[in-house]
Design a protein around this motif. Structure first.
Motif, PDB file in Angstrom:
ATOM      1  N   ASP A 190      -4.488  -9.215 -63.041  1.00  0.00           N
ATOM      2  CA  ASP A 190      -4.827  -9.307 -61.675  1.00  0.00           C
ATOM      3  C   ASP A 190      -5.936  -8.216 -61.584  1.00  0.00           C
ATOM      4  OD1 ASP A 190      -1.853  -9.820 -62.018  1.00  0.00           O
ATOM      5  OD2 ASP A 190      -2.274 -10.600 -60.005  1.00  0.00           O
ATOM      6  N   VAL A 191      -6.962  -8.265 -61.125  1.00  0.00           N
ATOM      7  CA  VAL A 191      -8.177  -7.306 -61.324  1.00  0.00           C
ATOM      8  C   VAL A 191      -8.587  -7.190 -59.742  1.00  0.00           C
ATOM      9  CG1 VAL A 191     -10.323  -6.595 -61.948  1.00  0.00           C
ATOM     10  CG2 VAL A 191      -9.094  -7.898 -63.382  1.00  0.00           C
ATOM     11  N   PHE A 192      -8.270  -5.789 -59.382  1.00  0.00           N
ATOM     12  CA  PHE A 192      -8.612  -5.434 -57.813  1.00  0.00           C
ATOM     13  C   PHE A 192     -10.096  -5.547 -57.572  1.00  0.00           C
ATOM     14  CE2 PHE A 192      -8.173  -3.829 -53.743  1.00  0.00           C
ATOM     15  CZ  PHE A 192      -9.286  -2.828 -53.556  1.00  0.00           C
ATOM     16  N   VAL A 193     -10.799  -6.077 -56.596  1.00  0.00           N
ATOM     17  CA  VAL A 193     -12.280  -6.327 -56.555  1.00  0.00           C
ATOM     18  C   VAL A 193     -12.743  -5.690 -55.587  1.00  0.00           C
ATOM     19  CG1 VAL A 193     -14.006  -7.908 -55.961  1.00  0.00           C
ATOM     20  CG2 VAL A 193     -12.308  -8.725 -57.631  1.00  0.00           C
ATOM     21  N   GLY A 194     -11.918  -5.533 -54.345  1.00  0.00           N
ATOM     22  CA  GLY A 194     -12.559  -4.669 -53.213  1.00  0.00           C
ATOM     23  C   GLY A 194     -11.559  -4.980 -51.811  1.00  0.00           C
ATOM     24  N   SER A 195     -11.674  -4.237 -50.895  1.00  0.00           N
ATOM     25  CA  SER A 195     -11.050  -4.468 -49.665  1.00  0.00           C
ATOM     26  C   SER A 195     -11.823  -4.192 -48.577  1.00  0.00           C
ATOM     27  CB  SER A 195      -9.630  -3.500 -49.526  1.00  0.00           C
ATOM     28  OG  SER A 195     -10.001  -2.142 -49.190  1.00  0.00           O
ATOM     29  N   HIS A 196     -11.434  -4.802 -47.504  1.00  0.00           N
ATOM     30  CA  HIS A 196     -12.213  -4.686 -45.976  1.00  0.00           C
ATOM     31  C   HIS A 196     -11.244  -4.398 -44.777  1.00  0.00           C
ATOM     32  CE1 HIS A 196     -14.964  -6.101 -43.015  1.00  0.00           C
ATOM     33  NE2 HIS A 196     -14.211  -6.856 -42.602  1.00  0.00           N
TER      34      HIS A 196
END
Lengths: 232, 364
Positions: A190-196
């Motif tokens: 599970d790779v965190f890509v980004g958040s908004h």
């Protein structure tokens, strides 16, 4: 001159017209409304007319910027929506604010008179005044909403019934044949890509004048409507 | 001897005889044994085999024709009971003599590479199929009236249908775009935070005995819909079970139809791997999954085929001969469909207006 104009108004329109100025403390606009309603009732205005019909302009000079508002009683309620109230009150604002009270009051009478002579606005066509003087709405069947909801409901139900007749489907999966003990998940990433983050502010009800017209009861029982009130 | 130009062959047929009275005997699904209609005796498989193996050996000595592996045309066979010459087509593996009703099992259709590995014997009888057909009207208001009258049944046959059962192991990875959502409020401001992830799930999953219909004569979607069979009752194949029923041999190459099973396995594997990831939204963007066949079996599975004729149109229904699952596509009665549409619409209009009136009255 004002009195003559008001008498003509009463005779032609078969309703009373009242202009009241006073100075008393008020905490809310509702107090002014109460005053206007009581004044109209206790002084027996509208007595000789159906449903005690009439209009009243109240000016409360307690504050430096005096409060003024317009109230309608009985059948007069059918002639004014927020638009008409606003138009009349805005129209006399300059005169009252600059101290030309007579001009302001004359303007009040003529503006009110012209609205009554042009008949109830189209927005009021489903309203009537009952025997107690309250503004009421006729019940209208909501055709569009009913047809819309009924169509959707009928479509859903008919799709369910039609599908009962159609039983044969091609199989796309093999869930009945999975060997449950044989499921081995050996790779989990599970790779965190980004958040908004987004936000919005809900506006709580703002104060100020002109929050729609509504029908209230006065202390002696008759119904009335009012404009939004002005300060100036 | 066989005349190869005309492609006909006189077939040697197997049959099962009652060990007690030598009459033709059939397998009885309700009892789970062979029951003789004439003398009423019942026999287990062992008892049947003792008697009937000898009989067929005898016959072998009497006739010397050796059947070939595949035929292109028709087979003619001689009914052992009445001597009539019957023609059966190439796919038929077991059938009935139209004259005397004797079962004939065509051995060449069931030997060599056509020898089935396993069989699930019939558990449901013809009356079960007829009753299931008659019960179709339950909960189906749009079915034409009189459709499920048993007189509409043109033909009802218990058939052992050839299936290929595949054991498949799926291994590999799926990659997903996934999101989680957090919401919170401070005063009048509502915040929404969306976190995006790249998620991989991989491993291996084993599927056991995915069935694929091995005969072009039976529609795949109908055979899909009567699944699943209970494989716990699957036993090694024996000719004896065919008595009293029709049977077909396969005509689909198991390598050619294998993708039907492997695609089902791959689709299920994707879902299983996707479900393992816990996110608010997940979308598979790519996968590297491989399906490998580990074993394959040729099975005879029991199906009651019901051919129905209604208003000059044929409709096919099928019942799983083991579980009793009865399926088929029922035509829509246009008149009833219109009537129900009008009635439902009118009633919901009435309810909408009533509710709006009650709200109005409540407000006033």
């Amino acid at each position: 001159m004002l009195k003559e104009k008001m008498s003509n108004f009463i005779e032609e329109n078969k309703m009373d017209i009242v202009i009241v100025t006073d100075s008393f403390y008020y905490a809310t606009d509702g107090k002014n409304e109460e005053y206007a309603s009581d004044f109209y009732d206790y002084n027996d205005f509208g007595m000789q007319f159906e449903n005690y019909s009439g209009v009243l302009l109240l000016r409360n000079a307690y504050e430096q910027d005096p409060y003024f508002d317009m109230y309608s009683f009985g059948n007069a309620q059918l002639y004014f929506t927020q638009t008409e109230y606003d138009s009349i009150l805005d129209g006399i604002y300059d005169d009252l604010h600059s101290g030309n009270y007579l001009d302001g009051f004359l303007s009040f009478v003529s503006r009110t008179d012209s609205y009554i002579k042009s008949g109830p606005p189209s927005a009021m066509k489903n309203y009537y005044v009952d025997e107690k003087g309250y503004l009421k709405q006729y019940y209208r069947i909501p055709w569009l909403i009913s047809i819309g909801i009924s169509s959707i409901l009928t479509l859903i139900i008919m799709i369910i019934l039609v599908n009962k007749n159609k039983m044969v489907t091609k199989a796309r999966q093999a869930e009945d044949y999975v060997n449950k003990d044989s499921i081995h998940i050996t790779n989990r990433k599970d790779v965190f890509v980004g958040s908004h983050t987004s936000s919005y502010t809900s506006s709580s009800s703002s104060g100020g004048g002109g929050g729609g017209f509504s029908s209230h009861s006065g202390s002696s029982g008759g119904g009335h409507s009012s404009g939004g009130g002005r300060h100036g | 001897m066989a005349n190869k130009e005309t492609k006909e062959k006189t077939e040697q047929s197997l049959e099962n005889r009652c060990p007690a009275c030598k009459a033709s005997i059939s397998y009885n699904p309700k009892v789970g044994k062979w029951k003789c209609e004439y003398c009423g005796s019942e026999f287990t498989l062992e008892e049947m085999q003792k008697e009937n193996d000898n009989a067929s050996t005898e016959k072998k000595n009497r006739k010397e024709q050796k059947p070939e592996d595949t035929y292109d045309g028709y087979i003619s066979y001689k009914c052992e009971s009445c001597g009539a010459e019957i023609i059966a087509d190439d796919q038929t593996a077991a059938t009935f003599c139209v004259y005397c009703g004797n079962t004939a099992i065509l051995q060449s259709k069931l030997s060599g590479k056509f020898s089935p590995d396993v069989i699930i014997p019939f558990k449901k009888e013809k009356t079960d199929a007829t009753n299931a057909f008659k019960g179709l009207s339950k909960g189906r208001p749009l079915m034409p009236k009189g459709f499920n009258d048993s007189h509409n049944i043109e033909k009802i046959r218990g058939v052992y249908i050839p299936f290929w059962l595949y054991d498949i192991t799926v291994s590999g990875d799926v990659v997903m775009d996934a999101k989680t959502v957090e919401k919170w409020t401070v005063g009048d401001t509502h915040y929404t935070k969306t976190n995006t992830f790249k998620v991989t799930r991989g491993g291996n999953i084993h599927f056991s005995k995915i069935p694929v219909d091995g005969s072009t004569r039976f529609a795949n979607d109908i055979m899909n819909t009567i699944e699943p069979f209970d494989y716990k009752e699957m036993i090694p194949y024996n000719h004896a079970y065919l008595s009293g029923f029709y049977a077909e041999k396969y005509d689909e190459d198991p390598n050619v139809i294998y993708p039907e099973a492997s695609n089902r396995a791959l689709n299920s594997a994707r879902i299983i791997l996707k479900d393992d990831a816990r996110y608010a939204t997940k979308v598979i963007v790519s996968d590297q999954l491989e399906a490998k066949e580990t074993e394959r079996k040729y099975a005879m599975l029991p199906v009651w085929m019901v051919n129905v004729k209604y208003k000059n149109k044929m409709h096919i229904f099928a019942m799983n001969g083991q579980t009793g699952e009865f399926i088929g596509n029922i035509p829509l009665d246009k008149g009833r469909t219109l009537l129900y549409t009008i009635i439902i619409f009118t009633i919901s209009m009435a309810i909408c207006i009533l509710i709006s009136y009650l709200i109005f009255m409540g407000g006033n």
